[in-house]
Design an enzyme around this catalytic site. Structure first.
Site, short mmCIF file in Angstrom:
data_model
loop_
_atom_site.label_atom_id
_atom_site.label_comp_id
_atom_site.label_asym_id
_atom_site.label_seq_id
_atom_site.Cartn_x
_atom_site.Cartn_y
_atom_site.Cartn_z
N HIS A 422 29.47 69.81 105.98
CA HIS A 422 28.22 69.03 105.86
C HIS A 422 27.20 69.79 105.02
CE1 HIS A 422 25.13 66.20 107.61
NE2 HIS A 422 24.34 67.21 107.28
N GLU A 423 26.94 71.04 105.40
CA GLU A 423 25.91 71.81 104.69
C GLU A 423 26.36 72.17 103.26
OE1 GLU A 423 23.20 71.62 105.92
OE2 GLU A 423 23.62 71.33 108.05
N HIS A 426 25.49 69.25 101.04
CA HIS A 426 24.11 69.36 100.58
C HIS A 426 23.98 70.39 99.46
CE1 HIS A 426 22.24 66.79 103.50
NE2 HIS A 426 22.53 67.56 104.54
N HIS A 429 25.40 69.39 96.09
CA HIS A 429 24.50 68.38 95.54
C HIS A 429 23.28 69.06 94.90
CE1 HIS A 429 22.32 64.27 96.39
NE2 HIS A 429 22.35 64.58 95.11
#
Length: 629
Positions: A422-423, A426, A429
């Site tokens: 998940h992190e 981020h 991105h």
């Protein structure tokens, strides 16, 4: 002028991924929890810590950079009254804006990352305060920017572009300011609104003090008569207990206290709704929804379409509720039965090295370029891995320009593996937007912030299901997915519907009393959970414990981001390289276009109900598989 919040971009993990459950060898929870002693940060190996020195070599270097940054203030004020003077002057101003953004990026990230390494260190708390105060000074010095840009006629603006062709780089930023001309007031009126800002924040401040500091809950009691403390932190773990007596006791404990303060909570939320309406009216927006979504360039139809699409997709949710009731073997399913796992006895543990290998395999469909960035992050100081004494709890990604910084508190659970991907979603991105876009367009808006992280989670789930041969382990994974889906798409949409309805009540002049809010909230729960759920009266008070209702139409983005991520992951797995190319283009887009356009370029049209409908079809398919176990 630069956005302090954007410069300090943080992406927090959702609450589910940082809940700690303590179990014994049988898989049953052990209560109460005992504090764990963690090592100090200096005892952690360098390979498990982030490379803070990539920002500044020492604290003294940071202090020197902050002192030098003071020179920005007279440089900014020198442009006051001069933005329309010439194309060259306006170009110089925007280039100064870029310079300040880059300087503050390093200053802010160093101070806050240092503070999060050990929250007890007063020196780092003071560094955060210093850079925050200075950010306010910079913003105040640049307050003339918007009024001056709005005062320039279209004809003169075209002249400035012609005088300085390089100014074209900033046209989109300038247009974003100028398109809101009808919502910007005179200098004196804007000054009054700015002065009212602290007062407008009072409802949130009051709610935080009441909810976080003042409310105390009675202990819960388990089936053996043992007492367990009920706090905001322990409530969900208590709801996950296999002891139903304990779950109900904790549920009753929490909501008995919210019931005592229901009128205070309603008055506080009513004040929040009224201040939002005041600012929307003063700025000439037709509604608070229009005012909130305008800043991110999101049409209000997106919000309403989400609610409508979920309403048309209640059937899978009702099937899931019925399945949960069946698997738990209860005559009546209550609201305190929603969080307990329906598959027990499965323990999945991982070392961090194993978690990284799983991440690389799960995200292989994104291509070798993406995997190389993952390896770069794993090997070169992007991540602070383990919990230690004084370290901030939870998990986040902070998109610094030098490279992202990821805070984890890795304990080896399945949730920790999901948190890692998940992190890193981020982070990549942020990394691609920072490396691809000019400084002015590197920061993407919050509407798309959860897409990359959730897409990674969806790919991880697909991978784990593809390699799992144990029947019970597969059921455990599917249950994990179903709970994530229920909690993100359906629950957050229900929150969004409640928030919109409460705002519309305020706009119509209706009283948002505790009685009215509770009645509306209970009705929504009955709609969303369906006939197999016994909607306990206590749940009508849940709105009083949700801080997001003070975030001004924030929660819907969890649901839209989740739907977009599911659609993107399915397309990537289905189409391969063309889909990956489009997806990487989206990740590299920053804010170079509005978020709907950026997502459309990746193959997802959030102006259509299709992403939500397709996501709920997948939910339905997974329920069908779960029913076969």
């Amino acid at each position: 002028m630069f956005d302090f919040i954007a410069v300090n971009r943080l992406h927090e993990s959702r609450g589910w991924s940082i809940i700690i459950r303590v179990e014994n060898s049988t898989g049953k929870e052990v209560f109460p929890w005992k504090p764990i002693k963690f090592p100090p940060a200096q005892m952690c190996p360098e390979k498990d810590k982030w490379a803070i020195q990539d920002l500044f070599a020492t604290d003294d270097d940071w202090r020197a950079a902050l002192a030098k940054a003071k020179e920005f203030i007279p440089r900014i004020t020198a442009f006051r009254g001069r933005l329309a003077e010439s194309g060259a002057a306006l170009l110089s101003f925007f280039r100064l804006d870029d310079e300040i953004s880059l300087a503050f990026d390093a200053l802010v990230h160093y101070a806050q990352r240092r503070s999060d390494e050990d929250t007890r260190v007063a020196a780092y708390q003071e560094m955060v305060s210093q850079v925050t105060r200075f950010a306010v000074e910079i913003q105040s010095a640049a307050a003339f920017e918007t009024p001056e840009l709005l005062a320039i006629s279209d004809e003169d603006m075209n002249r400035l572009y012609a005088e300085a062709p390089e100014l074209e780089l900033y046209r989109l930023n300038i247009d974003r300011i100028r398109r809101r001309r009808e919502h910007v007031l005179s200098d004196k009126e804007e000054a009054i609104l700015a002065a009212a800002g602290e007062m407008a924040a009072s409802p949130d401040d009051i709610y935080s003090m009441l909810n976080d500091a003042d409310l105390k809950f009675p202990d819960a009691v388990d089936k053996d008569g043992n007492k367990h403390p009920v706090t905001h932190g322990t409530f969900i773990p208590l709801m996950q207990s296999y002891d139903r007596v304990l779950r109900k006791s904790a549920f009753d404990s929490l909501y008995s206290v919210y019931g005592q303060f229901r009128n205070t909570s309603a008055a506080t939320l009513s004040a929040q709704l009224k201040q939002l309406l005041f600012f929307a009216n003063v700025r000439k927006y037709p509604s608070t929804l229009d005012a909130a979504l305008d800043g991110n360039e999101v049409p209000t139809e997106i919000y309403r379409n989400l609610i409508d699409a979920v309403h048309r997709s209640f059937a899978p949710m009702y099937r899931y509720v019925a399945l949960r009731k069946k698997l738990l073997g209860v005559d009546e399913l209550h609201m305190y039965d929603l969080y307990v796992p329906v598959v027990d006895g499965v323990e999945m543990k991982f070392t961090f090295e194993e978690a990284k290998e799983i991440a690389l395999k799960a995200l292989a469909p994104l291509g070798e370029d993406y995997l190389n960035l993952l390896r770069e992050g794993f090997a070169n100081g992007w991540i602070d891995v383990y919990e230690n004494e004084g370290k901030r709890s939870g998990a986040y990604s902070a998109g610094a320009r030098v490279h992202p910084y990821v805070l984890l508190n890795f304990k080896g659970t399945l949730d920790d593996v999901f948190t890692l991907v998940h992190e890193m979603g981020h982070s990549i991105h942020s990394y691609l937007s920072n490396k691809t876009q000019p400084t002015a367009y590197q920061d993407y808006v919050i509407f798309v912030a959860e897409v990359a992280s959730t897409c990674n989670e969806a790919l991880l789930m697909e991978y784990l299901l593809s390699v799992t041969t144990d029947k019970k382990e597969r059921a455990y994974l599917i249950n994990h997915f179903l709970e994530q889906f229920r909690g993100t798409l359906y629950r957050q949409t229900m929150f969004a519907e409640f928030e919109l309805a409460a705002n519309e009540m305020t706009q119509r002049g209706e009283g948002t009393t505790a009685e009215a809010l509770c009645a509306m909230y209970k009705k929504l729960n009955e709609q969303y959970f369906g006939p197999e759920m016994n909607v306990d009266e206590e749940i009508s008070l849940e709105w009083a414990r949700i801080p997001h209702f003070y975030y001004d139409y924030y929660v819907y983005q969890y649901a839209t981001g989740y739907a977009a991520a599911i659609a993107l992951s399915r397309r990537i797995l289905r189409e391969g390289e063309p889909a990956v190319k489009d997806y990487l283009g989206f990740l590299s887009g920053g804010c170079s276009a509005d978020p709907i356009t950026l997502l459309r370029g990746a193959g997802v049209d959030m102006a259509s109900p299709k992403p939500v409908e397709d996501a709920t079809k997948l939910f339905d398919e997974m329920i069908s598989e779960m029913e076969r176990f």
